[in-house]
Design a protein around this motif. Structure first.
Motif, PDB file in Angstrom:
ATOM      1  N   LEU A 211       0.826  -1.205   0.000  1.00 59.35           N
ATOM      2  CA  LEU A 211       0.000   0.000   0.000  1.00 59.35           C
ATOM      3  C   LEU A 211       0.862   1.258   0.000  1.00 59.35           C
ATOM      4  N   ALA A 212       1.990   1.219   0.707  1.00 59.51           N
ATOM      5  CA  ALA A 212       2.906   2.365   0.696  1.00 59.51           C
ATOM      6  C   ALA A 212       3.488   2.582  -0.691  1.00 59.51           C
ATOM      7  N   MET A 213       3.786   1.505  -1.395  1.00 59.60           N
ATOM      8  CA  MET A 213       4.303   1.628  -2.759  1.00 59.60           C
ATOM      9  C   MET A 213       3.262   2.242  -3.678  1.00 59.60           C
ATOM     10  N   LEU A 214       2.008   1.844  -3.556  1.00 57.00           N
ATOM     11  CA  LEU A 214       0.954   2.450  -4.371  1.00 57.00           C
ATOM     12  C   LEU A 214       0.846   3.947  -4.103  1.00 57.00           C
ATOM     13  N   ASN A 215       1.086   4.345  -2.868  1.00 54.85           N
ATOM     14  CA  ASN A 215       1.029   5.757  -2.499  1.00 54.85           C
ATOM     15  C   ASN A 215       2.247   6.551  -2.979  1.00 54.85           C
ATOM     16  N   LEU A 216       3.345   5.871  -3.228  1.00 52.53           N
ATOM     17  CA  LEU A 216       4.612   6.569  -3.456  1.00 52.53           C
ATOM     18  C   LEU A 216       4.555   7.491  -4.673  1.00 52.53           C
ATOM     19  N   PHE A 217       4.092   6.987  -5.786  1.00 54.16           N
ATOM     20  CA  PHE A 217       4.003   7.802  -7.001  1.00 54.16           C
ATOM     21  C   PHE A 217       2.560   8.027  -7.438  1.00 54.16           C
ATOM     22  N   GLY A 218       1.616   7.600  -6.607  1.00 54.56           N
ATOM     23  CA  GLY A 218       0.205   7.802  -6.913  1.00 54.56           C
ATOM     24  C   GLY A 218      -0.352   6.704  -7.786  1.00 54.56           C
ATOM     25  N   ARG A 240      -1.093   4.847   8.423  1.00 55.91           N
ATOM     26  CA  ARG A 240      -0.749   5.984   7.557  1.00 55.91           C
ATOM     27  C   ARG A 240       0.575   6.615   7.986  1.00 55.91           C
ATOM     28  N   ALA A 241       0.802   6.699   9.277  1.00 52.93           N
ATOM     29  CA  ALA A 241       2.053   7.293   9.769  1.00 52.93           C
ATOM     30  C   ALA A 241       3.263   6.426   9.432  1.00 52.93           C
ATOM     31  N   ARG A 242       3.028   5.143   9.165  1.00 51.11           N
ATOM     32  CA  ARG A 242       4.139   4.239   8.843  1.00 51.11           C
ATOM     33  C   ARG A 242       4.438   4.182   7.345  1.00 51.11           C
ATOM     34  N   ILE A 243       3.667   4.866   6.530  1.00 57.31           N
ATOM     35  CA  ILE A 243       3.915   4.841   5.081  1.00 57.31           C
ATOM     36  C   ILE A 243       5.357   5.224   4.746  1.00 57.31           C
ATOM     37  N   PRO A 244       5.910   6.304   5.320  1.00 63.24           N
ATOM     38  CA  PRO A 244       7.301   6.654   4.967  1.00 63.24           C
ATOM     39  C   PRO A 244       8.304   5.561   5.305  1.00 63.24           C
ATOM     40  N   LEU A 245       8.087   4.831   6.386  1.00 63.17           N
ATOM     41  CA  LEU A 245       8.989   3.732   6.732  1.00 63.17           C
ATOM     42  C   LEU A 245       9.022   2.703   5.610  1.00 63.17           C
ATOM     43  N   GLN A 247       8.224   3.194   2.542  1.00 65.40           N
ATOM     44  CA  GLN A 247       8.711   3.796   1.295  1.00 65.40           C
ATOM     45  C   GLN A 247      10.222   3.981   1.282  1.00 65.40           C
ATOM     46  N   LEU A 248      10.847   3.848   2.425  1.00 63.68           N
ATOM     47  CA  LEU A 248      12.288   4.092   2.507  1.00 63.68           C
ATOM     48  C   LEU A 248      13.066   3.109   1.636  1.00 63.68           C
ATOM     49  N   HIS A 249      12.677   1.856   1.644  1.00 62.44           N
ATOM     50  CA  HIS A 249      13.365   0.861   0.814  1.00 62.44           C
ATOM     51  C   HIS A 249      13.289   1.197  -0.674  1.00 62.44           C
ATOM     52  N   PRO A 250      12.094   1.371  -1.262  1.00 63.49           N
ATOM     53  CA  PRO A 250      12.075   1.676  -2.697  1.00 63.49           C
ATOM     54  C   PRO A 250      12.760   3.000  -3.036  1.00 63.49           C
ATOM     55  N   GLU A 268      13.555  12.852   3.520  1.00 68.12           N
ATOM     56  CA  GLU A 268      12.237  13.192   4.049  1.00 68.12           C
ATOM     57  C   GLU A 268      11.515  11.947   4.568  1.00 68.12           C
ATOM     58  N   ALA A 269      11.631  10.821   3.864  1.00 65.63           N
ATOM     59  CA  ALA A 269      10.994   9.586   4.332  1.00 65.63           C
ATOM     60  C   ALA A 269      11.593   9.140   5.661  1.00 65.63           C
ATOM     61  N   ALA A 270      12.905   9.235   5.791  1.00 68.64           N
ATOM     62  CA  ALA A 270      13.547   8.841   7.048  1.00 68.64           C
ATOM     63  C   ALA A 270      13.096   9.750   8.195  1.00 68.64           C
ATOM     64  N   ARG A 271      13.061  11.047   7.944  1.00 68.08           N
ATOM     65  CA  ARG A 271      12.606  11.972   8.993  1.00 68.08           C
ATOM     66  C   ARG A 271      11.156  11.716   9.372  1.00 68.08           C
ATOM     67  N   ALA A 272      10.307  11.485   8.371  1.00 71.96           N
ATOM     68  CA  ALA A 272       8.895  11.241   8.647  1.00 71.96           C
ATOM     69  C   ALA A 272       8.703   9.945   9.405  1.00 71.96           C
ATOM     70  N   ALA A 273       9.475   8.915   9.067  1.00 70.58           N
ATOM     71  CA  ALA A 273       9.383   7.651   9.787  1.00 70.58           C
ATOM     72  C   ALA A 273       9.743   7.833  11.262  1.00 70.58           C
ATOM     73  N   LEU A 274      10.768   8.609  11.523  1.00 67.43           N
ATOM     74  CA  LEU A 274      11.195   8.855  12.904  1.00 67.43           C
ATOM     75  C   LEU A 274      10.179   9.723  13.648  1.00 67.43           C
ATOM     76  N   ARG A 275       9.602  10.698  12.967  1.00 69.61           N
ATOM     77  CA  ARG A 275       8.591  11.526  13.611  1.00 69.61           C
ATOM     78  C   ARG A 275       7.381  10.700  14.048  1.00 69.61           C
ATOM     79  N   ALA A 276       7.060   9.694  13.287  1.00 66.34           N
ATOM     80  CA  ALA A 276       5.875   8.885  13.580  1.00 66.34           C
ATOM     81  C   ALA A 276       5.995   8.170  14.909  1.00 66.34           C
ATOM     82  N   SER A 277       7.214   7.964  15.377  1.00 69.10           N
ATOM     83  CA  SER A 277       7.390   7.269  16.652  1.00 69.10           C
ATOM     84  C   SER A 277       7.252   8.200  17.835  1.00 69.10           C
ATOM     85  N   GLY A 278       7.271   9.521  17.558  1.00 67.04           N
ATOM     86  CA  GLY A 278       7.244  10.487  18.646  1.00 67.04           C
ATOM     87  C   GLY A 278       5.870  10.775  19.161  1.00 67.04           C
TER      88      GLY A 278
END
Length: 278
Positions: A211-218, A240-245, A247-250, A268-278
């Protein structure tokens, strides 16, 4: 493409061959066979294991909306020809339900029993019982090494921090899902009233990855796809908050393949993934 090799593989002469360009290191072809069938052919000049992995993945995903493998060897992959049509909301909803059903089929473990590829890059499918460290070690670390020449040291450390905190970031534990593994919108073909999945990097993985991959480029009608997926198989809170995590691999793969143009997206994906844990 070696036409004689194709005809020998299929046991049928090719009546018409049309080139469709290239993708990575492969040439693409539309072939009309003498028996009237139309097929799509990927051809490679060198043996690499890519087509064996793709064929294995398609066969393993056969419970879902994937085309059958007509034939395959180390230099050719042959699939049915799927004439494209505009995606509709109703087909998108069907796709969401079918993707949920495919994920629910499950897998024996995270990973797979065959060596994988994503595009032309090897993909380590060594099986494991738990997803977080498997994802960090098999999906982030190898491509961070490949992407490192395009990242500065602080950016590399940022991704390494994601890996170090993966247990916190991963969310609720889930069993292995049967996933496509490279499900960006270009690998979804809309044809004959259905969304067909092609070019898989299939393995037992986390269903949020697809689902994160489908979201990556729309993807067309993404809201409809997600709604029907959720109705069939509700996602865990916080997905939804875990989508950047996921997406980090692709995104790291894209940096490894295409260079610094995807560097900002990785950061940005790495920062967003880390923010989601806060």
């Amino acid at each position: 493409m070696d036409r004689a090799r194709l005809e020998q593989l299929l046991g049928v002469p090719a009546a018409e061959v049309t080139g469709l360009g290239t993708s990575h290191a492969w040439s693409l072809w539309r072939v009309v066979l003498a028996d009237g069938r139309e097929v799509f052919v990927k051809a490679a000049d060198e043996r690499s294991g890519v087509f064996a992995a793709e064929a294995a993945g398609l066969r393993w995903l056969a419970d879902g909306p994937v085309p059958e493998v007509v034939a395959a060897d180390d230099r050719l992959l042959v699939l049915p020809w799927l004439p494209s049509e505009p995606p509709s909301p109703g087909v998108a909803e069907r796709f969401g339900r079918e993707l949920a059903a495919l994920h629910t089929v499950g897998a024996p473990s995270f990973g797979a029993s065959w060596p994988g590829f994503i595009a032309r890059l090897p993909l380590d499918n060594t099986p494991a019982d738990r997803w977080p460290h498997w994802y960090a070690e098999r999906r982030i670390a190898p491509y961070l090494r490949l992407a490192a020449p395009y990242l500065d040291p602080a950016e590399t450390r940022l991704v390494e921090r994601v890996m170090a905190e993966i247990e916190t970031l991963a969310g609720p534990a889930e069993p292995p899902a049967r996933i496509h593994g490279d499900l960006w919108s270009g690998n979804v073909l809309w044809s004959a009233g259905r969304a067909w999945l092609v070019d898989p990097a299939a393995h037992g993985g986390h269903r949020e990855t697809d689902l994160a991959m489908l979201n990556l480029f729309g993807a067309p009608h993404m809201t409809r796809i997600l709604a029907s997926y959720q109705e069939a198989s509700p996602l865990s809170p916080g997905w939804r908050a875990r989508i950047p995590l996921h997406q980090l691999h692709p995104l790291l793969v894209h940096v490894a393949l295409f260079g610094s143009s995807y560097r900002g997206a990785v950061v940005e994906a790495a920062r967003a993934a880390l923010r989601a844990s806060g």
